[in-house]
Motif scaffolding. Structure first.
Motif, PDB file in Angstrom:
ATOM      1  N   LYS A   2       0.825  -1.196   0.000  1.00 51.83           N
ATOM      2  CA  LYS A   2       0.000   0.000   0.000  1.00 51.83           C
ATOM      3  C   LYS A   2       0.870   1.261   0.000  1.00 51.83           C
ATOM      4  CE  LYS A   2      -4.256   1.645   1.733  1.00 51.83           C
ATOM      5  NZ  LYS A   2      -5.477   1.158   1.207  1.00 51.83           N
ATOM      6  N   ARG A   3       2.004   1.219   0.705  1.00 51.05           N
ATOM      7  CA  ARG A   3       2.917   2.368   0.718  1.00 51.05           C
ATOM      8  C   ARG A   3       3.529   2.576  -0.653  1.00 51.05           C
ATOM      9  NH1 ARG A   3       6.822   2.617   5.799  1.00 51.05           N
ATOM     10  NH2 ARG A   3       7.314   4.543   4.700  1.00 51.05           N
ATOM     11  N   LEU A   4       3.805   1.489  -1.352  1.00 51.23           N
ATOM     12  CA  LEU A   4       4.370   1.587  -2.699  1.00 51.23           C
ATOM     13  C   LEU A   4       3.362   2.222  -3.646  1.00 51.23           C
ATOM     14  CD1 LEU A   4       6.612   0.968  -4.754  1.00 51.23           C
ATOM     15  CD2 LEU A   4       5.561  -1.276  -5.060  1.00 51.23           C
ATOM     16  N   GLN A   5       2.092   1.809  -3.554  1.00 50.32           N
ATOM     17  CA  GLN A   5       1.052   2.393  -4.399  1.00 50.32           C
ATOM     18  C   GLN A   5       0.872   3.873  -4.111  1.00 50.32           C
ATOM     19  OE1 GLN A   5      -2.306  -0.086  -3.512  1.00 50.32           O
ATOM     20  NE2 GLN A   5      -1.910  -1.468  -5.239  1.00 50.32           N
ATOM     21  N   SER A   6       0.914   4.225  -2.829  1.00 49.23           N
ATOM     22  CA  SER A   6       0.779   5.629  -2.450  1.00 49.23           C
ATOM     23  C   SER A   6       1.952   6.446  -2.980  1.00 49.23           C
ATOM     24  CB  SER A   6       0.694   5.743  -0.927  1.00 49.23           C
ATOM     25  OG  SER A   6       0.609   7.084  -0.540  1.00 49.23           O
ATOM     26  N   SER A   7       3.142   5.899  -2.869  1.00 51.44           N
ATOM     27  CA  SER A   7       4.335   6.591  -3.366  1.00 51.44           C
ATOM     28  C   SER A   7       4.284   6.755  -4.882  1.00 51.44           C
ATOM     29  CB  SER A   7       5.598   5.832  -2.975  1.00 51.44           C
ATOM     30  OG  SER A   7       5.733   5.786  -1.581  1.00 51.44           O
ATOM     31  N   LEU A   8       3.852   5.723  -5.578  1.00 54.40           N
ATOM     32  CA  LEU A   8       3.750   5.797  -7.032  1.00 54.40           C
ATOM     33  C   LEU A   8       2.695   6.816  -7.455  1.00 54.40           C
ATOM     34  CD1 LEU A   8       4.060   2.050  -8.095  1.00 54.40           C
ATOM     35  CD2 LEU A   8       5.751   3.869  -8.364  1.00 54.40           C
ATOM     36  N   MET A   9       1.610   6.908  -6.684  1.00 52.71           N
ATOM     37  CA  MET A   9       0.563   7.883  -6.979  1.00 52.71           C
ATOM     38  C   MET A   9       1.101   9.303  -6.819  1.00 52.71           C
ATOM     39  SD  MET A   9      -2.678   7.756  -7.753  1.00 52.71           S
ATOM     40  CE  MET A   9      -4.296   7.704  -7.088  1.00 52.71           C
ATOM     41  N   ILE A  10       1.870   9.536  -5.774  1.00 50.27           N
ATOM     42  CA  ILE A  10       2.438  10.862  -5.538  1.00 50.27           C
ATOM     43  C   ILE A  10       3.460  11.206  -6.612  1.00 50.27           C
ATOM     44  CG2 ILE A  10       3.880  12.206  -3.959  1.00 50.27           C
ATOM     45  CD1 ILE A  10       2.457  10.675  -1.671  1.00 50.27           C
ATOM     46  N   ILE A  11       4.342  10.271  -6.920  1.00 52.77           N
ATOM     47  CA  ILE A  11       5.357  10.513  -7.951  1.00 52.77           C
ATOM     48  C   ILE A  11       4.686  10.748  -9.302  1.00 52.77           C
ATOM     49  CG2 ILE A  11       7.250   9.435  -9.246  1.00 52.77           C
ATOM     50  CD1 ILE A  11       8.008   8.030  -6.574  1.00 52.77           C
ATOM     51  N   GLY A  12       3.703   9.910  -9.635  1.00 46.84           N
ATOM     52  CA  GLY A  12       2.978  10.081 -10.896  1.00 46.84           C
ATOM     53  C   GLY A  12       2.246  11.412 -10.951  1.00 46.84           C
ATOM     54  N   GLY A  13       1.656  11.820  -9.839  1.00 49.76           N
ATOM     55  CA  GLY A  13       0.959  13.104  -9.784  1.00 49.76           C
ATOM     56  C   GLY A  13       1.900  14.267 -10.050  1.00 49.76           C
ATOM     57  N   PHE A  14       3.074  14.245  -9.426  1.00 43.09           N
ATOM     58  CA  PHE A  14       4.039  15.312  -9.666  1.00 43.09           C
ATOM     59  C   PHE A  14       4.575  15.290 -11.099  1.00 43.09           C
ATOM     60  CE2 PHE A  14       4.494  15.688  -4.975  1.00 43.09           C
ATOM     61  CZ  PHE A  14       4.277  17.052  -4.886  1.00 43.09           C
TER      62      PHE A  14
END
Length: 77
Positions: A2-14
């Protein structure tokens, strides 16, 4: 996981937000990338939620203006 998905979402958003800002300067679909990046970031950041709401209001107003302009143009000839 779940932390990996959250991190990928943040990186993708930026990344999408950065691409959208670049497309403001260069020809490209900034109108697509900026709200997409903000939507991804809004799951985590309050400032992104606020900017997403502002961009949605702005885009909605512009769509109404363009619709009126197109309708007036159609009926004129």
């Amino acid at each position: 996981m779940k932390r990996l998905q959250s991190s990928l979402m943040i990186i993708g958003g930026f990344i999408f937000l950065l691409i959208g800002i670049i497309f403001i300067l260069l020809p490209g679909p900034a109108v697509i990338f900026i709200p997409l990046g903000l939507a991804m970031l809004s799951t985590r950041y309050l400032w992104a939620q606020q900017w997403l709401k502002r961009s949605q209001r702005w885009l909605r107003k512009r769509a109404v203006v363009i619709d009126r302009w197109l309708l007036n143009r159609k009926y004129r000839g």
